[in-house]
Design a protein around this motif. Structure first.
Motif, PDB file in Angstrom:
ATOM      1  N   ASP A 147       0.810  -1.224   0.000  1.00 18.11           N
ATOM      2  CA  ASP A 147       0.000   0.000   0.000  1.00 18.11           C
ATOM      3  C   ASP A 147       0.842   1.273   0.000  1.00 18.11           C
ATOM      4  O   ASP A 147       0.323   2.369   0.238  1.00 18.11           O
ATOM      5  N   LYS A 148       2.121   1.160  -0.304  1.00 21.84           N
ATOM      6  CA  LYS A 148       2.992   2.336  -0.307  1.00 21.84           C
ATOM      7  C   LYS A 148       2.701   3.208  -1.535  1.00 21.84           C
ATOM      8  O   LYS A 148       2.225   2.735  -2.570  1.00 21.84           O
ATOM      9  N   LEU A 149       3.017   4.491  -1.414  1.00 21.86           N
ATOM     10  CA  LEU A 149       2.894   5.410  -2.542  1.00 21.86           C
ATOM     11  C   LEU A 149       3.839   4.988  -3.662  1.00 21.86           C
ATOM     12  O   LEU A 149       5.009   4.700  -3.416  1.00 21.86           O
ATOM     13  N   LEU A 150       3.329   4.963  -4.891  1.00 19.84           N
ATOM     14  CA  LEU A 150       4.150   4.617  -6.056  1.00 19.84           C
ATOM     15  C   LEU A 150       4.002   5.695  -7.123  1.00 19.84           C
ATOM     16  O   LEU A 150       2.879   6.036  -7.522  1.00 19.84           O
ATOM     17  N   VAL A 151       5.122   6.201  -7.592  1.00 17.98           N
ATOM     18  CA  VAL A 151       5.127   7.262  -8.592  1.00 17.98           C
ATOM     19  C   VAL A 151       6.037   6.875  -9.758  1.00 17.98           C
ATOM     20  O   VAL A 151       7.162   6.407  -9.545  1.00 17.98           O
ATOM     21  N   ASP A 152       5.550   7.058 -10.970  1.00 16.16           N
ATOM     22  CA  ASP A 152       6.347   6.816 -12.178  1.00 16.16           C
ATOM     23  C   ASP A 152       7.353   7.942 -12.356  1.00 16.16           C
ATOM     24  O   ASP A 152       6.977   9.111 -12.453  1.00 16.16           O
ATOM     25  N   PHE A 153       8.625   7.574 -12.444  1.00 19.32           N
ATOM     26  CA  PHE A 153       9.715   8.538 -12.610  1.00 19.32           C
ATOM     27  C   PHE A 153      10.465   8.313 -13.923  1.00 19.32           C
ATOM     28  O   PHE A 153      11.599   8.749 -14.061  1.00 19.32           O
ATOM     29  N   GLY A 154       9.882   7.645 -14.914  1.00 21.37           N
ATOM     30  CA  GLY A 154      10.677   7.103 -15.996  1.00 21.37           C
ATOM     31  C   GLY A 154      10.817   7.868 -17.280  1.00 21.37           C
ATOM     32  O   GLY A 154      11.485   7.395 -18.199  1.00 21.37           O
ATOM     33  N   LEU A 155      10.214   9.038 -17.415  1.00 23.10           N
ATOM     34  CA  LEU A 155      10.218   9.718 -18.711  1.00 23.10           C
ATOM     35  C   LEU A 155      11.626   9.944 -19.255  1.00 23.10           C
ATOM     36  O   LEU A 155      11.909   9.687 -20.429  1.00 23.10           O
ATOM     37  N   ARG A 156      12.526  10.408 -18.422  1.00 21.24           N
ATOM     38  CA  ARG A 156      13.839  10.842 -18.921  1.00 21.24           C
ATOM     39  C   ARG A 156      14.672   9.698 -19.475  1.00 21.24           C
ATOM     40  O   ARG A 156      15.578   9.922 -20.275  1.00 21.24           O
ATOM     41  N   ARG A 157      14.388   8.450 -19.057  1.00 23.68           N
ATOM     42  CA  ARG A 157      15.161   7.330 -19.566  1.00 23.68           C
ATOM     43  C   ARG A 157      14.333   6.373 -20.400  1.00 23.68           C
ATOM     44  O   ARG A 157      14.783   5.280 -20.734  1.00 23.68           O
ATOM     45  N   ALA A 161       9.981   9.859 -26.470  1.00 24.11           N
ATOM     46  CA  ALA A 161       8.944  10.629 -25.783  1.00 24.11           C
ATOM     47  C   ALA A 161       7.629   9.875 -25.691  1.00 24.11           C
ATOM     48  O   ALA A 161       6.960   9.884 -24.647  1.00 24.11           O
ATOM     49  N   GLU A 162       7.206   9.228 -26.795  1.00 25.00           N
ATOM     50  CA  GLU A 162       5.945   8.496 -26.761  1.00 25.00           C
ATOM     51  C   GLU A 162       6.004   7.370 -25.738  1.00 25.00           C
ATOM     52  O   GLU A 162       5.054   7.145 -24.989  1.00 25.00           O
ATOM     53  N   ALA A 163       7.120   6.661 -25.677  1.00 21.36           N
ATOM     54  CA  ALA A 163       7.268   5.574 -24.717  1.00 21.36           C
ATOM     55  C   ALA A 163       7.159   6.099 -23.290  1.00 21.36           C
ATOM     56  O   ALA A 163       6.505   5.490 -22.439  1.00 21.36           O
ATOM     57  N   VAL A 182       4.401  15.541 -16.691  1.00 16.16           N
ATOM     58  CA  VAL A 182       3.348  16.551 -16.639  1.00 16.16           C
ATOM     59  C   VAL A 182       2.305  16.364 -17.737  1.00 16.16           C
ATOM     60  O   VAL A 182       1.098  16.504 -17.498  1.00 16.16           O
ATOM     61  N   LEU A 183       2.732  16.016 -18.949  1.00 16.70           N
ATOM     62  CA  LEU A 183       1.780  15.880 -20.047  1.00 16.70           C
ATOM     63  C   LEU A 183       0.770  14.764 -19.780  1.00 16.70           C
ATOM     64  O   LEU A 183      -0.377  14.849 -20.228  1.00 16.70           O
ATOM     65  N   ALA A 184       1.170  13.738 -19.052  1.00 19.91           N
ATOM     66  CA  ALA A 184       0.220  12.679 -18.701  1.00 19.91           C
ATOM     67  C   ALA A 184      -0.864  13.202 -17.774  1.00 19.91           C
ATOM     68  O   ALA A 184      -2.004  12.735 -17.803  1.00 19.91           O
ATOM     69  N   GLY A 185      -0.515  14.179 -16.955  1.00 24.03           N
ATOM     70  CA  GLY A 185      -1.521  14.817 -16.114  1.00 24.03           C
ATOM     71  C   GLY A 185      -2.509  15.620 -16.927  1.00 24.03           C
ATOM     72  O   GLY A 185      -3.724  15.557 -16.703  1.00 24.03           O
ATOM     73  N   MET A 186      -1.999  16.373 -17.895  1.00 23.06           N
ATOM     74  CA  MET A 186      -2.886  17.175 -18.732  1.00 23.06           C
ATOM     75  C   MET A 186      -3.751  16.303 -19.633  1.00 23.06           C
ATOM     76  O   MET A 186      -4.950  16.534 -19.790  1.00 23.06           O
ATOM     77  N   ARG A 187      -3.147  15.271 -20.226  1.00 27.90           N
ATOM     78  CA  ARG A 187      -3.853  14.494 -21.238  1.00 27.90           C
ATOM     79  C   ARG A 187      -4.842  13.494 -20.650  1.00 27.90           C
ATOM     80  O   ARG A 187      -5.937  13.309 -21.181  1.00 27.90           O
ATOM     81  N   TRP A 188      -4.469  12.845 -19.552  1.00 24.99           N
ATOM     82  CA  TRP A 188      -5.306  11.762 -19.017  1.00 24.99           C
ATOM     83  C   TRP A 188      -5.707  11.950 -17.558  1.00 24.99           C
ATOM     84  O   TRP A 188      -6.348  11.075 -16.986  1.00 24.99           O
ATOM     85  N   GLY A 189      -5.323  13.061 -16.955  1.00 17.72           N
ATOM     86  CA  GLY A 189      -5.681  13.282 -15.561  1.00 17.72           C
ATOM     87  C   GLY A 189      -4.913  12.433 -14.577  1.00 17.72           C
ATOM     88  O   GLY A 189      -5.370  12.219 -13.446  1.00 17.72           O
ATOM     89  N   VAL A 190      -3.745  11.933 -14.964  1.00 19.30           N
ATOM     90  CA  VAL A 190      -2.928  11.159 -14.036  1.00 19.30           C
ATOM     91  C   VAL A 190      -2.382  12.100 -12.957  1.00 19.30           C
ATOM     92  O   VAL A 190      -1.815  13.147 -13.282  1.00 19.30           O
TER      93      VAL A 190
END
Length: 363
Positions: A147-157, A161-163, A182-190
């Motif tokens: 139940d720990k907080l999990l955050v995706d940190f993977g964009l830079r590697r 960009a699409e991946a 950030v774009l995932a937040g704008m596009r899909w509300g993540v």
């Protein structure tokens, strides 16, 4: 997403021209499925349907693409003219995204006129394979993290960009709490999460000043990075600005650890924060993490409240591809089977996972 009609393999177009010349226009049924589970995977998680439907609904050849085809010397003018009006008019049966599935279960079925069903093969595999791969890895990370907080940190590697963008979506679908993209937040509300970079601390003459500046600027998203120089010294230094900012209504939410022995640092930092009346401050860890590393940290009792997971999940580092296929099952009302060794498609084409839903696209 890139939905150009020419984002495909050459052989799709060479086959389409032959179909056109022969007048082969009957309905075809293709299915996308995974032949076998990768090592250390007991299940997979379906993902990518939204992008597939968007691709099918907008499929067309632009004037620029048609002009390029006319000039490349490979295709007949009448065939190129026929592509001008091509749209996807078929139907799609698919597992809902997030569905757990196993080998040889059709994840998606396309029922359409032959050339439409054939043309879309490459992009469908591209979209479904990648997001399914990441979602399946992310589900394993979620199981390990409990139940720990999990955050995706993977964009830079991520591998492009699409991946990176689709990884943020797929991991959220599989149970992550959010992303730094950030774009995932704008596009899909993540939901979006972020801290600070080591460079922010380095631009200041001392860590205390850096922490105070950041906390005043981001009072509602105050996670500070404390391992730029000496992790435990930074944790102790944080106690003073925390006390100074409390009367302003600014409370530190978390500290982030990003290097070294995360378990050992977490235990020492927890003790320092608790002793400094900062028991409410959580500890967030990142740095080359995956399900195995997270499981080991938690098994050892590391007092870590959340994890940032990037490279190993976004590239599915231990298994970076799926043995998957998009195969013809029926044409012109007759079953069609591939029978080659190790790649036969001998299932009953009418077999359908009970979790499927039917969704029409196009006309």
């Amino acid at each position: 997403m890139e939905n150009a009609a020419l984002l495909t393999d050459l052989y799709q177009l060479t086959m389409l021209q032959t179909y056109f010349e022969l007048g082969m226009e009957d309905t075809a049924v293709f299915e996308f499925f995974v032949r076998r589970l990768p090592p250390r995977r007991n299940f997979l998680v379906a993902a990518g349907l939204e992008q597939v439907l968007d691709y099918l609904e907008t499929l067309h050849f632009s004037e620029q693409e048609l002009s390029w085809l006319a000039g490349c010397g490979r295709f007949h003018p009448l065939f190129i003219d026929s592509l001008a009006g091509l749209r996807f008019t078929g139907q799609v049966d698919a597992m809902p995204e997030g569905t757990v599935f196993f080998p040889d279960e059709p994840i998606l079925r396309v029922i359409a006129p032959l050339r439409e069903a054939q043309l879309v093969e490459t992009r469908l595999i591209n979209l479904l394979q990648f997001q399914t791969l990441v979602a399946s890895k992310a589900a394993r990370v979620r199981q390990a993290a409990q139940d720990k907080l999990l955050v995706d940190f993977g964009l830079r590697r991520a591998h492009g960009a699409e991946a990176g963008l689709l990884s943020a979506r797929a991991s959220y679908l599989a149970g992550f709490d959010g992303t730094a993209t950030v774009l995932a937040g704008m596009r899909w509300g993540v939901p979006l999460f972020g801290t600070m970079a080591h460079s922010f601390v380095q631009t200041h003459d001392d860590e205390v000043t850096a922490f105070a500046h950041f906390l005043r600027s981001q009072p509602t998203a105050s996670t500070v990075l404390i391992d730029t120089y000496n992790t435990e010294a930074a944790a102790r230094a944080l106690v003073r600005p925390a006390g100074q900012l409390a009367p302003e209504g600014i409370a530190i939410q978390a500290v982030r650890l990003d290097s070294g022995d995360l378990g050992q640092h977490a235990r020492q930092v927890r003790a320092i924060l608790d002793h400094g009346a900062l028991a409410a401050v959580k500890i967030f860890a990142s740095g080359n993490l995956d399900e195995d590393a997270i499981a080991a940290l938690l098994l050892a009792g590391a007092p870590i409240d959340g994890f940032g997971v990037g490279t190993r999940m976004n590239t599915s580092a231990d298994q970076p591809y799926l043995d998957c296929a998009y195969k013809l099952q029926e044409y012109a009302g007759r079953p069609r089977r591939k029978r080659s060794e190790g790649k036969a498609t001998g299932r009953d084409a009418s077999r359908c996972c009970a979790a499927w839903m039917r969704q029409g696209t196009g006309g």
